[in-house]
Design an enzyme around this catalytic site. Structure first.
Site, PDB file in Angstrom:
ATOM      1  N   TYR A  95     -10.153  -1.323  -5.690  1.00  0.00           N
ATOM      2  CA  TYR A  95     -10.094  -1.353  -4.224  1.00  0.00           C
ATOM      3  C   TYR A  95      -9.292  -2.580  -3.809  1.00  0.00           C
ATOM      4  O   TYR A  95      -9.749  -3.709  -3.937  1.00  0.00           O
ATOM      5  CB  TYR A  95     -11.524  -1.415  -3.669  1.00  0.00           C
ATOM      6  CG  TYR A  95     -11.657  -1.212  -2.163  1.00  0.00           C
ATOM      7  CD1 TYR A  95     -10.557  -1.119  -1.324  1.00  0.00           C
ATOM      8  CD2 TYR A  95     -12.921  -1.090  -1.591  1.00  0.00           C
ATOM      9  CE1 TYR A  95     -10.717  -0.921   0.041  1.00  0.00           C
ATOM     10  CE2 TYR A  95     -13.078  -0.898  -0.215  1.00  0.00           C
ATOM     11  CZ  TYR A  95     -11.971  -0.819   0.593  1.00  0.00           C
ATOM     12  OH  TYR A  95     -12.131  -0.635   1.948  1.00  0.00           O
ATOM     13  N   LYS A 152      -7.406   2.350  -4.460  1.00  0.00           N
ATOM     14  CA  LYS A 152      -7.585   2.608  -3.027  1.00  0.00           C
ATOM     15  C   LYS A 152      -6.874   1.470  -2.337  1.00  0.00           C
ATOM     16  O   LYS A 152      -7.317   0.321  -2.409  1.00  0.00           O
ATOM     17  CB  LYS A 152      -9.068   2.630  -2.673  1.00  0.00           C
ATOM     18  CG  LYS A 152      -9.363   2.481  -1.180  1.00  0.00           C
ATOM     19  CD  LYS A 152     -10.816   2.728  -0.926  1.00  0.00           C
ATOM     20  CE  LYS A 152     -11.356   2.243   0.411  1.00  0.00           C
ATOM     21  NZ  LYS A 152     -10.470   2.249   1.549  1.00  0.00           N
TER      22      LYS A 152
HETATM   23  C1  LIG Z   1      -9.894  -2.965   6.887  1.00  0.00           C
HETATM   24  C2  LIG Z   1     -10.667  -1.708   6.638  1.00  0.00           C
HETATM   25  O1  LIG Z   1     -11.873  -1.673   6.760  1.00  0.00           O
HETATM   26  N1  LIG Z   1      -9.973  -0.660   6.270  1.00  0.00           N
HETATM   27  C3  LIG Z   1     -10.559   0.627   6.046  1.00  0.00           C
HETATM   28  C4  LIG Z   1     -10.289   1.040   4.680  1.00  0.00           C
HETATM   29  O2  LIG Z   1      -9.193   1.025   4.217  1.00  0.00           O
HETATM   30  C5  LIG Z   1      -9.961   1.628   7.023  1.00  0.00           C
HETATM   31  O3  LIG Z   1     -10.383   2.916   6.700  1.00  0.00           O
HETATM   32  C6  LIG Z   1     -10.344   1.272   8.434  1.00  0.00           C
HETATM   33  O4  LIG Z   1     -11.739   1.430   8.596  1.00  0.00           O
HETATM   34  C7  LIG Z   1      -9.650   2.140   9.452  1.00  0.00           C
HETATM   35  O5  LIG Z   1      -8.295   2.141   9.203  1.00  0.00           O
HETATM   36  C8  LIG Z   1      -9.933   1.702  10.874  1.00  0.00           C
HETATM   37  O6  LIG Z   1      -9.295   0.499  11.172  1.00  0.00           O
HETATM   38  C1  LIG Z   2     -13.515   1.879   5.100  1.00  0.00           C
HETATM   39  C2  LIG Z   2     -13.578   2.145   3.697  1.00  0.00           C
HETATM   40  O1  LIG Z   2     -12.732   2.750   3.183  1.00  0.00           O
HETATM   41  C3  LIG Z   2     -14.718   1.644   2.963  1.00  0.00           C
HETATM   42  O2  LIG Z   2     -15.837   2.042   3.253  1.00  0.00           O
HETATM   43  O3  LIG Z   2     -14.558   0.826   2.076  1.00  0.00           O
END
Ligand SMILES: CC(=O)N[C@H](C=O)[C@@H](O)[C@H](O)[C@H](O)CO
Ligand SMILES: CC(=O)C(=O)O
Length: 305
Positions: free
Chosen positions: A139, A167
């Site tokens: 991640y 990811k």
């Molecule tokens: C910084 C963060 O939490 N990123 C999430 C995962 O990549 C995204 O899915 C965000 O929740 C999403 O893009 C909304 O800003």
């Molecule tokens: C927002 C997301 O991708 C997470 O739960 O880590």
């Protein structure tokens, strides 16, 4: 060749599901999992940021995963984020996740101390060794973790044959292209930022994991379907509307996940509880944003889906 077809699709990040007293709720977890199965998503990413992992105890994370697996096994791909910021607890969760039959375990790098790359690699490889028959997903979320997945660290991790994907939640979509290029065809790269899903897919992401997919899965499933057919010009307007909704959710004084859970309750009648401190719940003044979001989601779904 690894088969990555189980990762090719829309994978909502699974929200933490709490009872009224703030404990992890088996019933709400299972109702939410059933909802996502019915919506036809490819899988779920459980125990990540959206799962409020850093605010939960090891036992609670196990409880949530077990409840989820009872519903999801054989119906959806399950990627369990297991990082706890210390190796021992993370390994315990990785072994537990494998025992319950997840498709992959995932981990952020260790946070707070900025450790050298050999320590980060050791941390990830230790976790992966605790789930020796399970894929491992890195991640990469440098803006929150404080450490980025650099190319040298990525190449070091590729020596572990269980490392099956990244990811990628960094903002440059170029990172997706680089991980895909060096990872190869049988290596899964997931788009992270929901606001640029179309861009991530256009540059080569195999699948997508996102924090706002659960609140409006129909829109993201449609974007994915269109992009896979190469119909980007049709996908863009849906992306723009989804982004407007995300910005509206983020205008709340309370935490975005609190807003998301309230929107889900109003639109679908599904109770997921609140968010855990130090995340803030919603304030009275947030309700206008929530109402706007409900309306915008309803309208976008009837327009595009
Ligand atoms: C910084 C963060 O939490 N990123 C999430 C995962 O990549 C995204 O899915 C965000 O929740 C999403 O893009 C909304 O800003
Ligand atoms: C927002 C997301 O991708 C997470 O739960 O880590």
């Amino acid at each position: 060749m690894r088969d990555i077809s189980k990762y090719q699709g829309i994978i909502p990040a699974f929200y933490a599901c709490y009872a009224e007293d703030g404990t992890v709720s088996v019933d709400h977890t299972q109702a939410w999992a059933e909802y996502l199965v019915k919506k036809g998503v490819k899988g779920v990413y459980v125990g990540g940021s959206s799962g409020e992992c850093i605010y939960q105890r090891v036992e609670e994370r196990k409880k949530q995963l077990e409840a989820l697996m009872e519903v999801a096994k054989g119906k959806m791909t399950v990627i369990a984020h297991v990082a706890c910021n210390n190796t021992e607890d993370s390994c315990e969760l990785a072994a537990h996740a494998q025992k319950h039959g997840v498709d992959a375990v995932a981990s952020i790098p260790p946070i707070y101390f900025h450790l050298p790359e050999h320590s980060i690699a050791q941390y990830w490889n230790d976790i992966s060794s605790a789930a020796p028959d399970t894929d491992f997903i890195i991640y990469n979320i440098p803006q929150l973790a404080g450490t980025a997945l650099t190319m040298p660290l990525f190449h070091e991790m590729l020596k572990n044959p269980r490392v099956a994907g990244v990811k990628n939640s960094s903002m440059p979509i170029q990172d997706i292209q680089m991980f895909k290029m060096y990872g190869g065809n049988d290596f899964a790269v997931f788009n992270g930022p929901d606001e640029q899903l179309v861009g991530g897919l256009a540059i080569g992401a195999d699948g997508a994991i996102g924090g706002t997919y659960g609140v409006m899965p129909e829109l993201y499933l449609k974007i994915f379907e269109l992009c896979k057919k190469g119909e980007y010009e049709k996908a863009c307007p849906i992306q723009y509307d989804a982004d407007k909704i995300i910005y509206e959710m983020c205008s709340c004084k309370g935490n975005m996940y609190a807003a998301i859970k309230e929107i889900i309750k109003r639109r679908e009648g599904i109770e997921l509880g609140g968010v855990r401190k130090p995340l803030s719940g919603l304030f009275e003044e947030d309700m206008v944003h929530v109402e706007r979001c409900v309306k915008m989601i309803d309208e976008a779904i009837s327009k595009y889906c």
